[in-house]
Design an enzyme around this catalytic site. Structure first.
Site, short mmCIF file in Angstrom:
data_model
loop_
_atom_site.label_atom_id
_atom_site.label_comp_id
_atom_site.label_asym_id
_atom_site.label_seq_id
_atom_site.Cartn_x
_atom_site.Cartn_y
_atom_site.Cartn_z
N LYS A 1 0.96 -1.36 0.04
CA LYS A 1 -0.15 -0.05 0.07
C LYS A 1 0.96 1.09 -0.04
CE LYS A 1 -1.24 2.18 3.49
NZ LYS A 1 -1.66 2.82 4.68
N ASN A 2 2.03 1.25 0.85
CA ASN A 2 2.82 2.48 0.99
C ASN A 2 3.56 2.79 -0.33
OD1 ASN A 2 1.62 2.82 3.38
ND2 ASN A 2 3.42 2.02 4.55
N ARG B 1 -3.91 11.10 4.62
CA ARG B 1 -2.79 11.88 4.61
C ARG B 1 -1.80 11.66 3.37
NH1 ARG B 1 0.25 15.03 7.90
NH2 ARG B 1 2.42 15.11 7.21
N CYS C 1 -3.32 13.54 12.73
CA CYS C 1 -3.24 11.97 12.56
C CYS C 1 -3.41 11.33 13.55
CB CYS C 1 -2.11 11.57 11.94
SG CYS C 1 -1.78 9.98 11.57
N ARG D 1 2.30 15.16 11.96
CA ARG D 1 2.91 14.66 11.03
C ARG D 1 3.13 15.92 9.85
NH1 ARG D 1 2.28 8.76 8.74
NH2 ARG D 1 -0.01 9.16 9.16
N PRO D 2 3.70 17.04 10.50
CA PRO D 2 3.67 18.27 9.51
C PRO D 2 4.24 18.21 8.27
CG PRO D 2 5.41 18.48 11.05
CD PRO D 2 4.76 17.16 11.41
N VAL D 3 3.70 18.87 7.22
CA VAL D 3 4.21 18.95 5.93
C VAL D 3 4.91 20.14 5.44
CG1 VAL D 3 2.12 17.88 4.86
CG2 VAL D 3 1.89 20.20 5.12
N ASP D 4 5.69 20.53 6.31
CA ASP D 4 6.68 21.62 6.17
C ASP D 4 7.52 21.18 5.22
OD1 ASP D 4 7.41 20.42 8.51
OD2 ASP D 4 9.02 21.53 8.92
N LEU D 5 8.43 19.80 5.46
CA LEU D 5 9.55 19.48 4.84
C LEU D 5 9.02 19.48 3.18
CD1 LEU D 5 10.94 16.90 6.87
CD2 LEU D 5 11.81 19.34 6.71
N ASP E 1 6.08 0.73 11.67
CA ASP E 1 4.69 0.26 11.55
C ASP E 1 4.53 -1.20 11.80
OD1 ASP E 1 3.68 2.50 10.19
OD2 ASP E 1 3.95 1.75 8.26
N ILE F 1 9.48 7.38 16.12
CA ILE F 1 9.12 7.91 15.11
C ILE F 1 7.82 9.01 15.26
CG2 ILE F 1 8.22 7.55 12.60
CD1 ILE F 1 11.30 6.66 13.16
N ARG G 1 -8.17 -0.34 5.75
CA ARG G 1 -7.35 0.74 4.99
C ARG G 1 -5.82 0.06 4.79
NH1 ARG G 1 -5.30 4.76 8.78
NH2 ARG G 1 -4.18 5.42 6.62
#
Length: 426
Positions: free
Chosen positions: A22-23, A99, A123, A128-132, A313, A335, A405
């Protein structure tokens, strides 16, 4: 709402076919936006998250059709065509469900010069910020604005190559940047890039589409941008989390199961760990043979870390295994800051677990007891299933939509090797 009922104590015997990852599948689907030519993805699982991503792509104008394989061991085929991008806006109502939908940002900006994508929000397993992602897109020459919960990105003259050093390892940011850089003008160098197998899989698909990429599998990836990409057919790599999960299912329940359509290199650090606690693992010409007799597993310590370290995971699944081990184990989660939500549910089954900050101390018990429990996130939910396999009596796992999921036909696969498990509608 569906529930999963498990009667514990059955030893497992037979074979389990591992689905496509999936990932890996989600960023591969987003990559279809980079080209006006068709992209066909084989060995595709069909999961709730895959359906969500297909809905997002359709909202942007992508044609998507899925055909399931004729047997449980056969992956499906997903055909995608982004010949006509009808919209460059990914709405909140769809993005909020998953996400990974934020991965459409890089491809849209690279091909269309602009994109408006909803912020994915929080989440269940922590922020889990998206700034990167955004800093990398800015480094490639795009202008980024935040407006009313949306990220608005413009690059009317196209993206240009840059040297981008990630301050921390981020799988999603590496994927988004890799896709964007494929169509940027000039060379892009990614420093401290994620090394997960899913990154490697995405890179090989992009290369099949005509991208020029080197350094896959290392923390330094170099992309020489091209003006356009073509179509391709690509087979999604096996799911390493599913591989590790079913290996741990055999370790906790006992028995002998061959995991087919997978390979040991995907879970390299997990294999010696499982062997150290008393599980036999052998490479076969089809995958991995997992065997454990009736002796209790031996306690062991782990600390999660980016690939090639122990996967976050698989942390919940390993905790369920350690709950039945002989001795005391220590599990450190590095993590995500809120990924011990399965602990209270395991405790309902008799597990002895104490949490202090990012460390869980697990004192193994002789036998877990079946109980009604509630899934709190994707990986936590499957840890409760594993615990149920070893528990005395019946375990009922509620809120199993989390499972849907990320685990394809879980009950079929486990019942096929002798587990007493079934899904029931509440």
């Amino acid at each position: 709402m569906d529930r999963i009922h498990i009667k514990g104590g059955a030893r497992l015997k037979g074979e389990i076919a591992i689905s496509g990852a999936k990932n890996a599948a989600l960023p591969l689907m987003a990559a279809s936006l980079l080209s006006d030519k068709p992209l066909a993805l084989t060995n595709m699982p069909w999961l709730a998250d895959i359906a969500f991503m297909a809905d997002i792509l359709r909202s942007l104008g992508v044609e998507a059709s899925y055909a399931r394989g004729p047997r449980l061991s056969d992956g499906g085929r997903l055909e995608l065509s982004a010949a006509n991008i009808a919209s460059t806006t990914a709405d909140y109502d769809i993005v909020r469900k998953m996400r990974a939908s934020f991965l459409v940002l890089g491809p849209l900006v690279a091909r269309m010069g602009h994109a408006k994508v909803s912020l994915p929000g929080g989440c269940a397993i922590g922020a889990r910020p998206v700034d990167l992602h955004l800093k990398a897109i800015e480094a490639l020459g795009a202008a980024v604005e935040l407006a009313e919960g949306y990220v608005v990105v413009t690059a009317p003259d196209g993206l240009r190559g840059a040297r981008i050093e990630f301050p921390i390892v981020s799988v999603g940011a590496t994927e988004n940047t890799l896709m964007a850089a494929a169509l940027a003008d000039g060379e892009t160098v990614l420093i401290n890039a994620a090394r997960e197998p899913e990154i490697d899989d995405l890179g090989h698909c992009l290369i099949a589409m005509g991208a020029k990429i080197s350094g896959l599998g290392t923390s330094r990836i170099v992309v020489e941008g091209v003006k356009s990409l073509g179509g391709a057919e690509h087979s999604v790599l096996p799911d390493r989390i599913e591989t590790g999960t079913y290996a741990m299912a055999v370790a906790i329940a006992g028995g002998e199961v061959e995991l087919v359509n997978t390979r040991g290199s995907l879970i390299g650090t997990v294999i010696p760990l499982l062997e150290s606690i008393g599980t036999e693992i052998t490479e076969t010409n089809r995958g991995l043979a997992i065997h454990r007799n009736g002796v209790r597993p031996v306690a062991a310590d782990i600390s999660t870390s980016p690939f090639p370290g122990f996967p976050t995971d698989l942390q919940a699944q390993f905790m369920a295994l350690m709950a039945t081990a002989d001795g005391v184990s220590h599990i450190k989660e590095t993590i995500f800051e809120n990924r011990f939500m399965h602990v209270p549910e395991l405790a309902r089954m008799g597990a002895d677990i104490k949490v202090e900050g990012d460390m869980a101390t697990v004192t193994g018990v002789d036998r877990l007891k079946g109980a009604p429990v509630m899934a709190t996130d994707l990986r936590a939910s499957v840890s409760l299933v594993l615990a149920g396999l070893a528990a005395e009596g019946e375990t009922v796992v509620n809120r199993v939509y989390h499972l849907d999921r990320g685990f394809e036909r879980l009950e079929e696969k486990l019942s096929g090797v002798g587990a007493e498990i079934e899904r029931q509608s509440a």
